[in-house]
Design a protein around this motif. Structure first.
Motif, PDB file in Angstrom:
ATOM      1  N   PHE A   1       0.826  -1.211   0.000  1.00  0.00           N
ATOM      2  CA  PHE A   1       0.000   0.000   0.000  1.00  0.00           C
ATOM      3  C   PHE A   1       0.857   1.257   0.000  1.00  0.00           C
ATOM      4  O   PHE A   1       0.511   2.255  -0.641  1.00  0.00           O
ATOM      5  CB  PHE A   1      -0.957   0.004   1.188  1.00  0.00           C
ATOM      6  N   GLY A   2       1.988   1.223   0.701  1.00  0.00           N
ATOM      7  CA  GLY A   2       2.902   2.372   0.679  1.00  0.00           C
ATOM      8  C   GLY A   2       3.481   2.607  -0.709  1.00  0.00           C
ATOM      9  O   GLY A   2       3.593   3.751  -1.162  1.00  0.00           O
ATOM     10  N   ALA A   3       3.849   1.531  -1.394  1.00  0.00           N
ATOM     11  CA  ALA A   3       4.388   1.659  -2.747  1.00  0.00           C
ATOM     12  C   ALA A   3       3.322   2.167  -3.713  1.00  0.00           C
ATOM     13  O   ALA A   3       3.610   2.967  -4.606  1.00  0.00           O
ATOM     14  CB  ALA A   3       4.947   0.321  -3.222  1.00  0.00           C
ATOM     15  N   THR A   4       2.089   1.715  -3.527  1.00  0.00           N
ATOM     16  CA  THR A   4       1.000   2.187  -4.381  1.00  0.00           C
ATOM     17  C   THR A   4       0.758   3.680  -4.184  1.00  0.00           C
ATOM     18  O   THR A   4       0.562   4.430  -5.148  1.00  0.00           O
ATOM     19  CB  THR A   4      -0.288   1.400  -4.084  1.00  0.00           C
ATOM     20  N   LEU A   5       0.793   4.123  -2.936  1.00  0.00           N
ATOM     21  CA  LEU A   5       0.620   5.553  -2.645  1.00  0.00           C
ATOM     22  C   LEU A   5       1.767   6.362  -3.234  1.00  0.00           C
ATOM     23  O   LEU A   5       1.543   7.426  -3.816  1.00  0.00           O
ATOM     24  CB  LEU A   5       0.523   5.760  -1.127  1.00  0.00           C
ATOM     25  N   ALA A   6       2.998   5.854  -3.119  1.00  0.00           N
ATOM     26  CA  ALA A   6       4.147   6.564  -3.687  1.00  0.00           C
ATOM     27  C   ALA A   6       4.055   6.646  -5.207  1.00  0.00           C
ATOM     28  O   ALA A   6       4.370   7.687  -5.797  1.00  0.00           O
ATOM     29  CB  ALA A   6       5.436   5.856  -3.271  1.00  0.00           C
ATOM     30  N   LEU A   7       3.598   5.570  -5.845  1.00  0.00           N
ATOM     31  CA  LEU A   7       3.451   5.607  -7.302  1.00  0.00           C
ATOM     32  C   LEU A   7       2.387   6.609  -7.745  1.00  0.00           C
ATOM     33  O   LEU A   7       2.551   7.296  -8.756  1.00  0.00           O
ATOM     34  CB  LEU A   7       3.100   4.214  -7.834  1.00  0.00           C
ATOM     35  N   SER A   8       1.298   6.689  -6.992  1.00  0.00           N
ATOM     36  CA  SER A   8       0.255   7.654  -7.367  1.00  0.00           C
ATOM     37  C   SER A   8       0.742   9.085  -7.181  1.00  0.00           C
ATOM     38  O   SER A   8       0.415   9.965  -7.993  1.00  0.00           O
ATOM     39  CB  SER A   8      -1.013   7.400  -6.561  1.00  0.00           C
ATOM     40  N   LEU A   9       1.531   9.337  -6.143  1.00  0.00           N
ATOM     41  CA  LEU A   9       2.067  10.687  -5.956  1.00  0.00           C
ATOM     42  C   LEU A   9       3.085  11.038  -7.034  1.00  0.00           C
ATOM     43  O   LEU A   9       3.113  12.169  -7.529  1.00  0.00           O
ATOM     44  CB  LEU A   9       2.704  10.812  -4.573  1.00  0.00           C
ATOM     45  N   MET A  10       3.916  10.073  -7.407  1.00  0.00           N
ATOM     46  CA  MET A  10       4.903  10.333  -8.464  1.00  0.00           C
ATOM     47  C   MET A  10       4.233  10.545  -9.818  1.00  0.00           C
ATOM     48  O   MET A  10       4.703  11.341 -10.625  1.00  0.00           O
ATOM     49  CB  MET A  10       5.883   9.163  -8.565  1.00  0.00           C
ATOM     50  N   ALA A  11       3.154   9.844 -10.078  1.00  0.00           N
ATOM     51  CA  ALA A  11       2.458   9.996 -11.351  1.00  0.00           C
ATOM     52  C   ALA A  11       1.801  11.370 -11.457  1.00  0.00           C
ATOM     53  O   ALA A  11       1.708  11.934 -12.546  1.00  0.00           O
ATOM     54  CB  ALA A  11       1.413   8.900 -11.515  1.00  0.00           C
ATOM     55  N   ASN A  12       1.356  11.922 -10.336  1.00  0.00           N
ATOM     56  CA  ASN A  12       0.730  13.247 -10.354  1.00  0.00           C
ATOM     57  C   ASN A  12       1.748  14.362 -10.519  1.00  0.00           C
ATOM     58  O   ASN A  12       1.398  15.454 -10.946  1.00  0.00           O
ATOM     59  CB  ASN A  12      -0.076  13.480  -9.080  1.00  0.00           C
ATOM     60  N   GLN A  13       3.006  14.112 -10.200  1.00  0.00           N
ATOM     61  CA  GLN A  13       4.030  15.161 -10.292  1.00  0.00           C
ATOM     62  C   GLN A  13       4.684  15.227 -11.662  1.00  0.00           C
ATOM     63  O   GLN A  13       5.466  16.117 -11.916  1.00  0.00           O
ATOM     64  CB  GLN A  13       5.103  14.930  -9.227  1.00  0.00           C
ATOM     65  N   ARG A  14       4.376  14.302 -12.536  1.00  0.00           N
ATOM     66  CA  ARG A  14       4.963  14.338 -13.878  1.00  0.00           C
ATOM     67  C   ARG A  14       4.409  15.526 -14.653  1.00  0.00           C
ATOM     68  O   ARG A  14       3.265  15.925 -14.481  1.00  0.00           O
ATOM     69  CB  ARG A  14       4.686  13.045 -14.626  1.00  0.00           C
ATOM     70  N   ALA A  15       5.238  16.068 -15.551  1.00  0.00           N
ATOM     71  CA  ALA A  15       4.850  17.254 -16.320  1.00  0.00           C
ATOM     72  C   ALA A  15       3.762  16.896 -17.334  1.00  0.00           C
ATOM     73  O   ALA A  15       3.919  15.977 -18.128  1.00  0.00           O
ATOM     74  CB  ALA A  15       6.051  17.827 -17.047  1.00  0.00           C
ATOM     75  N   THR A  16       2.675  17.628 -17.289  1.00  0.00           N
ATOM     76  CA  THR A  16       1.591  17.449 -18.252  1.00  0.00           C
ATOM     77  C   THR A  16       1.182  18.804 -18.794  1.00  0.00           C
ATOM     78  O   THR A  16       1.371  19.832 -18.156  1.00  0.00           O
ATOM     79  CB  THR A  16       0.363  16.774 -17.604  1.00  0.00           C
ATOM     80  N   ILE A  17       0.605  18.801 -19.960  1.00  0.00           N
ATOM     81  CA  ILE A  17       0.102  20.032 -20.567  1.00  0.00           C
ATOM     82  C   ILE A  17      -1.262  20.323 -19.969  1.00  0.00           C
ATOM     83  O   ILE A  17      -2.153  19.478 -19.993  1.00  0.00           O
ATOM     84  CB  ILE A  17       0.007  19.888 -22.097  1.00  0.00           C
ATOM     85  N   VAL A  18      -1.418  21.514 -19.425  1.00  0.00           N
ATOM     86  CA  VAL A  18      -2.689  21.884 -18.815  1.00  0.00           C
ATOM     87  C   VAL A  18      -3.706  22.126 -19.911  1.00  0.00           C
ATOM     88  O   VAL A  18      -3.484  22.918 -20.822  1.00  0.00           O
ATOM     89  CB  VAL A  18      -2.526  23.141 -17.934  1.00  0.00           C
ATOM     90  N   GLY A  19      -4.822  21.442 -19.845  1.00  0.00           N
ATOM     91  CA  GLY A  19      -5.885  21.608 -20.829  1.00  0.00           C
ATOM     92  C   GLY A  19      -5.624  20.853 -22.125  1.00  0.00           C
ATOM     93  O   GLY A  19      -6.412  20.941 -23.037  1.00  0.00           O
ATOM     94  N   GLY A  20      -4.521  20.157 -22.207  1.00  0.00           N
ATOM     95  CA  GLY A  20      -4.203  19.421 -23.420  1.00  0.00           C
ATOM     96  C   GLY A  20      -4.897  18.075 -23.411  1.00  0.00           C
ATOM     97  O   GLY A  20      -4.925  17.387 -22.410  1.00  0.00           O
ATOM     98  N   GLY A  21      -5.455  17.732 -24.532  1.00  0.00           N
ATOM     99  CA  GLY A  21      -6.111  16.443 -24.652  1.00  0.00           C
ATOM    100  C   GLY A  21      -5.363  15.535 -25.602  1.00  0.00           C
ATOM    101  O   GLY A  21      -4.293  15.871 -26.121  1.00  0.00           O
ATOM    102  N   VAL A  22      -5.909  14.393 -25.821  1.00  0.00           N
ATOM    103  CA  VAL A  22      -5.286  13.421 -26.711  1.00  0.00           C
ATOM    104  C   VAL A  22      -5.303  13.935 -28.150  1.00  0.00           C
ATOM    105  O   VAL A  22      -4.341  13.774 -28.894  1.00  0.00           O
ATOM    106  CB  VAL A  22      -6.028  12.069 -26.610  1.00  0.00           C
ATOM    107  N   MET A  23      -6.371  14.582 -28.542  1.00  0.00           N
ATOM    108  CA  MET A  23      -6.503  15.036 -29.931  1.00  0.00           C
ATOM    109  C   MET A  23      -5.618  16.234 -30.243  1.00  0.00           C
ATOM    110  O   MET A  23      -5.408  16.553 -31.413  1.00  0.00           O
ATOM    111  CB  MET A  23      -7.962  15.373 -30.237  1.00  0.00           C
ATOM    112  N   ASP A  24      -5.064  16.905 -29.219  1.00  0.00           N
ATOM    113  CA  ASP A  24      -4.162  18.024 -29.486  1.00  0.00           C
ATOM    114  C   ASP A  24      -2.835  17.552 -30.069  1.00  0.00           C
ATOM    115  O   ASP A  24      -2.124  18.313 -30.721  1.00  0.00           O
ATOM    116  CB  ASP A  24      -3.897  18.812 -28.200  1.00  0.00           C
ATOM    117  N   LYS A  25      -2.478  16.300 -29.849  1.00  0.00           N
ATOM    118  CA  LYS A  25      -1.200  15.775 -30.319  1.00  0.00           C
ATOM    119  C   LYS A  25      -1.300  15.149 -31.713  1.00  0.00           C
ATOM    120  O   LYS A  25      -0.299  14.731 -32.262  1.00  0.00           O
ATOM    121  CB  LYS A  25      -0.681  14.735 -29.331  1.00  0.00           C
TER     122      LYS A  25
END
Length: 136
Positions: free
Chosen positions: A67-91
């Motif tokens: 459960f600790g590893a799962t929580l750490a993975l979810s926190l790391m996934a949220n900190q990755r750089a993403t385009i705000v408002g960008g969708g799949v069709m924008d690419k």
């Protein structure tokens, strides 16, 4: 950051496999005849006063690590750089139409006319299926 992410994934997989192994190795309360008469405390880690044996405590530790590893993975996934408002069709990139010799023709050229024969040809059999269909 990517190395830390991979390390946490490895820890999570190892803890998941250990949970599976520990659960499958344990036997239930009614697994043997002695458990029916109250002798089920013989396998406990701390004697008759212990509430659980070593296997169940190890399963709990492995579950906590999972459960600790799962929580750490979810926190790391949220900190990755993403385009705000960008969708799949924008690419999606619109392909450039090909012109010239490499282009696929959009119309089928007409077949050349057959030369006139001196004798009339025998009538060809008429197919009852469409031209593109393969007879079975």
């Amino acid at each position: 950051m990517n190395m830390m992410f991979n390390l946490v994934v490895v820890v999570q997989v190892i803890s998941a496999l250990s949970i599976i192994a520990l659960v499958l190795l344990q036997h239930g309360k009614g697994a043997d005849m002695g458990a029916a008469f109250g002798s089920g405390a013989s396998g406990s880690l701390f004697g008759a006063t212990g509430s659980s044996n070593f296997m169940s405590k190890s399963t709990g530790v492995a579950a906590a690590i999972f459960f600790g590893a799962t929580l750490a993975l979810s926190l790391m996934a949220n900190q990755r750089a993403t385009i705000v408002g960008g969708g799949v069709m924008d690419k999606v990139v619109k392909p450039v139409p090909v012109t010239g010799a490499g282009a696929i023709p959009t119309t089928v050229p007409a077949a050349p006319a057959a030369p006139a024969a001196s004798a009339p040809a025998a009538a060809a059999p008429v197919a009852s299926t469409p031209a593109g269909a393969i007879p079975k």
